[in-house]
Design a protein around this motif. Structure first.
Motif, mmCIF file in Angstrom:
data_model
loop_
_atom_site.group_PDB
_atom_site.id
_atom_site.type_symbol
_atom_site.label_atom_id
_atom_site.label_comp_id
_atom_site.label_asym_id
_atom_site.label_seq_id
_atom_site.Cartn_x
_atom_site.Cartn_y
_atom_site.Cartn_z
ATOM 1 N N SER A 24 0.826 -1.202 0.000
ATOM 2 C CA SER A 24 0.000 0.000 0.000
ATOM 3 C C SER A 24 0.861 1.253 0.000
ATOM 4 N N PRO A 25 0.469 2.274 -0.753
ATOM 5 C CA PRO A 25 1.254 3.514 -0.758
ATOM 6 C C PRO A 25 1.074 4.345 0.512
ATOM 7 N N HIS A 26 0.254 3.867 1.457
ATOM 8 C CA HIS A 26 0.047 4.567 2.727
ATOM 9 C C HIS A 26 -0.389 6.016 2.500
ATOM 10 N N LEU A 27 -1.411 6.184 1.722
ATOM 11 C CA LEU A 27 -1.889 7.524 1.399
ATOM 12 C C LEU A 27 -2.436 8.263 2.607
ATOM 13 N N ASP A 28 -2.693 7.562 3.674
ATOM 14 C CA ASP A 28 -3.218 8.212 4.873
ATOM 15 C C ASP A 28 -2.101 8.738 5.776
ATOM 16 N N GLU A 29 -0.843 8.522 5.387
ATOM 17 C CA GLU A 29 0.282 8.968 6.195
ATOM 18 C C GLU A 29 0.948 10.174 5.546
ATOM 19 N N PRO A 30 1.374 11.157 6.343
ATOM 20 C CA PRO A 30 2.074 12.313 5.764
ATOM 21 C C PRO A 30 3.425 11.886 5.163
ATOM 22 N N ALA A 31 3.832 12.557 4.108
ATOM 23 C CA ALA A 31 5.127 12.287 3.496
ATOM 24 C C ALA A 31 6.229 12.746 4.438
ATOM 25 N N SER A 32 7.305 11.997 4.480
ATOM 26 C CA SER A 32 8.432 12.360 5.348
ATOM 27 C C SER A 32 9.165 13.564 4.758
ATOM 28 N N LYS A 33 9.920 14.249 5.594
ATOM 29 C CA LYS A 33 10.700 15.411 5.157
ATOM 30 C C LYS A 33 11.705 14.991 4.080
ATOM 31 N N ASP A 34 12.338 13.829 4.261
ATOM 32 C CA ASP A 34 13.310 13.345 3.280
ATOM 33 C C ASP A 34 12.653 13.072 1.928
ATOM 34 N N LEU A 35 11.459 12.503 1.933
ATOM 35 C CA LEU A 35 10.753 12.225 0.693
ATOM 36 C C LEU A 35 10.385 13.528 -0.014
ATOM 37 N N ILE A 36 9.892 14.489 0.730
ATOM 38 C CA ILE A 36 9.533 15.784 0.144
ATOM 39 C C ILE A 36 10.762 16.449 -0.456
ATOM 40 N N GLU A 37 11.884 16.428 0.266
ATOM 41 C CA GLU A 37 13.106 17.044 -0.241
ATOM 42 C C GLU A 37 13.601 16.348 -1.504
ATOM 43 N N SER A 38 13.423 15.029 -1.597
ATOM 44 C CA SER A 38 13.878 14.318 -2.797
ATOM 45 C C SER A 38 13.034 14.683 -4.023
ATOM 46 N N TRP A 39 11.806 15.084 -3.806
ATOM 47 C CA TRP A 39 10.937 15.499 -4.912
ATOM 48 C C TRP A 39 11.077 16.979 -5.229
ATOM 49 N N ASN A 40 11.645 17.755 -4.336
ATOM 50 C CA ASN A 40 11.752 19.198 -4.514
ATOM 51 C C ASN A 40 12.974 19.512 -5.364
ATOM 52 N N MET A 41 12.804 19.424 -6.663
ATOM 53 C CA MET A 41 13.913 19.679 -7.577
ATOM 54 C C MET A 41 13.509 20.635 -8.683
ATOM 55 N N ASP A 42 12.670 21.613 -8.333
ATOM 56 C CA ASP A 42 12.220 22.590 -9.311
ATOM 57 C C ASP A 42 13.391 23.431 -9.805
ATOM 58 N N VAL A 43 13.384 23.708 -11.103
ATOM 59 C CA VAL A 43 14.348 24.613 -11.699
ATOM 60 C C VAL A 43 13.542 25.720 -12.369
ATOM 61 N N PHE A 44 13.877 26.955 -12.045
ATOM 62 C CA PHE A 44 13.141 28.099 -12.562
ATOM 63 C C PHE A 44 13.907 28.752 -13.709
ATOM 64 N N PRO A 45 13.234 29.564 -14.527
ATOM 65 C CA PRO A 45 13.901 30.206 -15.664
ATOM 66 C C PRO A 45 15.151 30.992 -15.286
ATOM 67 N N ASP A 46 15.170 31.584 -14.086
ATOM 68 C CA ASP A 46 16.340 32.365 -13.669
ATOM 69 C C ASP A 46 17.472 31.496 -13.148
ATOM 70 N N GLY A 47 17.292 30.181 -13.145
ATOM 71 C CA GLY A 47 18.327 29.262 -12.702
ATOM 72 C C GLY A 47 18.187 28.808 -11.266
ATOM 73 N N GLU A 48 17.271 29.402 -10.519
ATOM 74 C CA GLU A 48 17.071 28.952 -9.145
ATOM 75 C C GLU A 48 16.737 27.466 -9.158
#
Length: 173
Positions: A24-48
């Motif tokens: 089960s993907p455990h949709l009823d549980e909050p995502a861990s900080k490490d999991l959120i950080e691994s998905w946070n890889m946005d790149v913006f037009p200014d290079g951020e």
């Protein structure tokens, strides 16, 4: 015969349900900080959001030939996937050629999209250096940078794409 097939189908469905419970993907549980950080890889037009690393078109050609050629064809001219370079039509022709050089407004988007979605069979598997290199190669194929230009977090956002002004800004209020 029908009842036997129906029973087999029911048993198979129950088995799959039991297996799904185990993974089960455990949709009823909050995502861990490490999991959120691994998905946070946005790149913006200014290079951020761009990571450390660098690459040029020469190295990028090697990456392209190893991971991209089978779908996008020789020098990005298309195959089972869209063409990335070698446009023969403009955006106002019928049909339009939506290659990197004619359509994409920001070079950082190439890096961001490639990092998230490519190669198709293993998205997210390329190193930062490979991503900068293959981005450089694609920009080189489209005549936007020189083969020897090195891309990194500072130089990539400075690349001026031919269609940068081709999109209409919508102001959110």
């Amino acid at each position: 015969m029908f009842m036997r097939s129906l029973m087999a189908c029911v048993c198979l469905c129950l088995w799959h349900a039991a297996q799904a419970e185990k993974i089960s993907p455990h949709l009823d549980e909050p995502a861990s900080k490490d999991l959120i950080e691994s998905w946070n890889m946005d790149v913006f037009p200014d290079g951020e959001g761009l990571p450390e690393g660098s690459g040029d078109a020469e190295k990028g050609k090697q990456v392209y030939e190893a991971y991209c050629l089978s779908c996008h064809g020789v020098e990005g001219t298309g195959g089972s996937a869209d063409e990335l370079a070698g446009a023969r039509h403009s955006l106002i022709d019928n049909p339009p050629d939506k290659t990197i050089g004619t359509y994409w407004p920001y070079a950082t988007t190439i890096f961001d999209f490639t990092r998230r979605a490519m190669p198709l069979n293993a998205p997210g598997s390329l190193s930062h250096d490979q991503l900068y290199a293959v981005t450089a190669y694609l920009l080189y194929l489209n005549g936007i940078i020189k083969e020897t230009d090195v891309l990194n977090a500072e130089t990539l956002p400075e690349v001026k794409m031919p269609n940068r002004e081709g999109f209409v800004q919508i102001d959110a209020e």
